[in-house]
Design a protein around this motif. Structure first.
Motif, PDB file in Angstrom:
ATOM      1  N   LYS A   4     -22.087 -33.559  31.557  1.00 22.17           N
ATOM      2  CA  LYS A   4     -22.276 -33.631  30.154  1.00 22.17           C
ATOM      3  C   LYS A   4     -23.238 -34.740  29.553  1.00 22.17           C
ATOM      4  O   LYS A   4     -23.260 -35.701  29.588  1.00 22.17           O
ATOM      5  N   PRO A   5     -24.259 -34.172  28.958  1.00 24.53           N
ATOM      6  CA  PRO A   5     -25.514 -34.834  28.429  1.00 24.53           C
ATOM      7  C   PRO A   5     -25.093 -35.699  27.513  1.00 24.53           C
ATOM      8  O   PRO A   5     -23.725 -35.406  27.015  1.00 24.53           O
ATOM      9  N   GLU A   6     -25.424 -37.050  27.038  1.00 27.78           N
ATOM     10  CA  GLU A   6     -25.300 -37.690  25.824  1.00 27.78           C
ATOM     11  C   GLU A   6     -24.613 -37.116  24.691  1.00 27.78           C
ATOM     12  O   GLU A   6     -23.814 -37.196  24.045  1.00 27.78           O
ATOM     13  N   ASN A   7     -25.733 -36.163  24.235  1.00 29.07           N
ATOM     14  CA  ASN A   7     -25.446 -35.448  22.961  1.00 29.07           C
ATOM     15  C   ASN A   7     -24.418 -34.268  23.172  1.00 29.07           C
ATOM     16  O   ASN A   7     -24.028 -33.559  22.184  1.00 29.07           O
ATOM     17  N   GLY A   8     -24.257 -33.680  24.417  1.00 26.22           N
ATOM     18  CA  GLY A   8     -23.205 -32.798  24.679  1.00 26.22           C
ATOM     19  C   GLY A   8     -23.581 -31.391  24.461  1.00 26.22           C
ATOM     20  O   GLY A   8     -22.720 -30.417  24.486  1.00 26.22           O
ATOM     21  N   LYS A   9     -24.829 -31.294  23.930  1.00 19.98           N
ATOM     22  CA  LYS A   9     -25.429 -29.851  23.574  1.00 19.98           C
ATOM     23  C   LYS A   9     -26.462 -29.516  24.276  1.00 19.98           C
ATOM     24  O   LYS A   9     -26.859 -28.167  24.349  1.00 19.98           O
ATOM     25  N   THR A  10     -27.096 -29.983  25.396  1.00 23.14           N
ATOM     26  CA  THR A  10     -28.018 -29.550  26.143  1.00 23.14           C
ATOM     27  C   THR A  10     -27.608 -29.558  27.701  1.00 23.14           C
ATOM     28  O   THR A  10     -26.819 -30.295  27.811  1.00 23.14           O
ATOM     29  N   THR A  11     -28.446 -28.799  28.415  1.00 27.05           N
ATOM     30  CA  THR A  11     -28.290 -29.053  29.715  1.00 27.05           C
ATOM     31  C   THR A  11     -29.464 -29.692  30.457  1.00 27.05           C
ATOM     32  O   THR A  11     -29.493 -29.800  31.859  1.00 27.05           O
ATOM     33  N   VAL A  12     -29.848 -30.698  29.955  1.00 27.17           N
ATOM     34  CA  VAL A  12     -31.081 -31.437  30.313  1.00 27.17           C
ATOM     35  C   VAL A  12     -30.747 -32.050  31.664  1.00 27.17           C
ATOM     36  O   VAL A  12     -31.491 -32.321  32.642  1.00 27.17           O
ATOM     37  N   LEU A  13     -29.478 -32.541  31.759  1.00 31.12           N
ATOM     38  CA  LEU A  13     -28.920 -33.429  32.955  1.00 31.12           C
ATOM     39  C   LEU A  13     -28.371 -32.735  34.031  1.00 31.12           C
ATOM     40  O   LEU A  13     -28.103 -33.000  34.993  1.00 31.12           O
ATOM     41  N   TRP A  14     -28.185 -31.354  33.879  1.00 31.55           N
ATOM     42  CA  TRP A  14     -27.502 -30.727  34.638  1.00 31.55           C
ATOM     43  C   TRP A  14     -28.295 -30.522  36.117  1.00 31.55           C
ATOM     44  O   TRP A  14     -29.462 -30.410  36.046  1.00 31.55           O
ATOM     45  N   LYS A  15     -27.547 -30.164  37.070  1.00 30.59           N
ATOM     46  CA  LYS A  15     -28.121 -29.878  38.562  1.00 30.59           C
ATOM     47  C   LYS A  15     -27.802 -28.576  38.859  1.00 30.59           C
ATOM     48  O   LYS A  15     -26.984 -27.859  38.094  1.00 30.59           O
ATOM     49  N   LYS A  16     -28.465 -27.808  39.830  1.00 32.83           N
ATOM     50  CA  LYS A  16     -28.121 -26.431  40.318  1.00 32.83           C
ATOM     51  C   LYS A  16     -26.583 -26.042  40.415  1.00 32.83           C
ATOM     52  O   LYS A  16     -26.323 -25.130  39.805  1.00 32.83           O
ATOM     53  N   HIS A  17     -25.874 -27.031  40.771  1.00 32.00           N
ATOM     54  CA  HIS A  17     -24.427 -26.688  40.944  1.00 32.00           C
ATOM     55  C   HIS A  17     -23.886 -26.525  39.648  1.00 32.00           C
ATOM     56  O   HIS A  17     -22.835 -25.816  39.167  1.00 32.00           O
ATOM     57  N   ASP A  18     -24.163 -27.404  38.544  1.00 32.10           N
ATOM     58  CA  ASP A  18     -23.707 -27.226  37.265  1.00 32.10           C
ATOM     59  C   ASP A  18     -23.987 -25.727  36.769  1.00 32.10           C
ATOM     60  O   ASP A  18     -23.040 -25.134  36.082  1.00 32.10           O
ATOM     61  N   PHE A  19     -25.145 -25.194  36.789  1.00 31.58           N
ATOM     62  CA  PHE A  19     -25.542 -23.840  36.575  1.00 31.58           C
ATOM     63  C   PHE A  19     -24.710 -22.804  37.174  1.00 31.58           C
ATOM     64  O   PHE A  19     -24.308 -21.874  36.699  1.00 31.58           O
ATOM     65  N   GLU A  20     -24.335 -22.979  38.607  1.00 28.84           N
ATOM     66  CA  GLU A  20     -23.808 -22.207  39.179  1.00 28.84           C
ATOM     67  C   GLU A  20     -22.338 -22.145  38.542  1.00 28.84           C
ATOM     68  O   GLU A  20     -21.894 -20.948  38.677  1.00 28.84           O
ATOM     69  N   ILE A  21     -21.722 -23.077  38.289  1.00 35.32           N
ATOM     70  CA  ILE A  21     -20.442 -23.054  37.897  1.00 35.32           C
ATOM     71  C   ILE A  21     -20.510 -22.278  36.372  1.00 35.32           C
ATOM     72  O   ILE A  21     -19.388 -21.536  36.289  1.00 35.32           O
ATOM     73  N   VAL A  22     -21.325 -22.527  35.594  1.00 33.99           N
ATOM     74  CA  VAL A  22     -21.492 -21.649  34.398  1.00 33.99           C
ATOM     75  C   VAL A  22     -21.651 -20.207  34.602  1.00 33.99           C
ATOM     76  O   VAL A  22     -20.891 -19.431  34.261  1.00 33.99           O
ATOM     77  N   VAL A  23     -22.549 -19.690  35.592  1.00 31.35           N
ATOM     78  CA  VAL A  23     -22.707 -18.492  36.031  1.00 31.35           C
ATOM     79  C   VAL A  23     -21.309 -17.870  36.404  1.00 31.35           C
ATOM     80  O   VAL A  23     -20.901 -16.793  36.190  1.00 31.35           O
TER      81      VAL A  23
END
Length: 91
Positions: A4-23
């Motif tokens: 969870k990025p600091e502002n909680g609204k962007t994916t700027v700090l996400w890794k590949k695995h994080d995107f896989e989870i959302v998909v």
């Protein structure tokens, strides 16, 4: 869960695995669409699948830019790259 990025609204700090989870989570909402992503495109990344999901749920380019923390030119670039990976379907 995704980082969870600091502002909680962007994916700027996400890794590949994080995107896989959302998909995979979105698969529970719209299994047909996620299956279509996997069969209609040649090996697109989880980040690009996430982009297509955002478009699918009706997010505007401006909203996508904010969520993914990218510039408008990057949105156009991603869209172009995704379209190049679309499989040709014989009709």
């Amino acid at each position: 869960m995704p980082t969870k990025p600091e502002n909680g609204k962007t994916t700027v700090l996400w890794k590949k695995h994080d995107f896989e989870i959302v998909v995979e989570y979105y698969r529970l909402t719209d299994v047909e669409f996620v299956d279509k992503l996997e069969t209609s495109y040649d090996e697109i990344s989880p980040k690009y699948k996430f982009f297509l999901i955002l478009e699918h749920i009706g997010k505007t380019d401006k909203e996508i830019m904010a969520i993914m923390c990218v510039a408008d030119v990057t949105v156009r670039s991603i869209r172009s790259r995704v379209n190049k990976k679309k499989k040709d379907v014989a009709r």
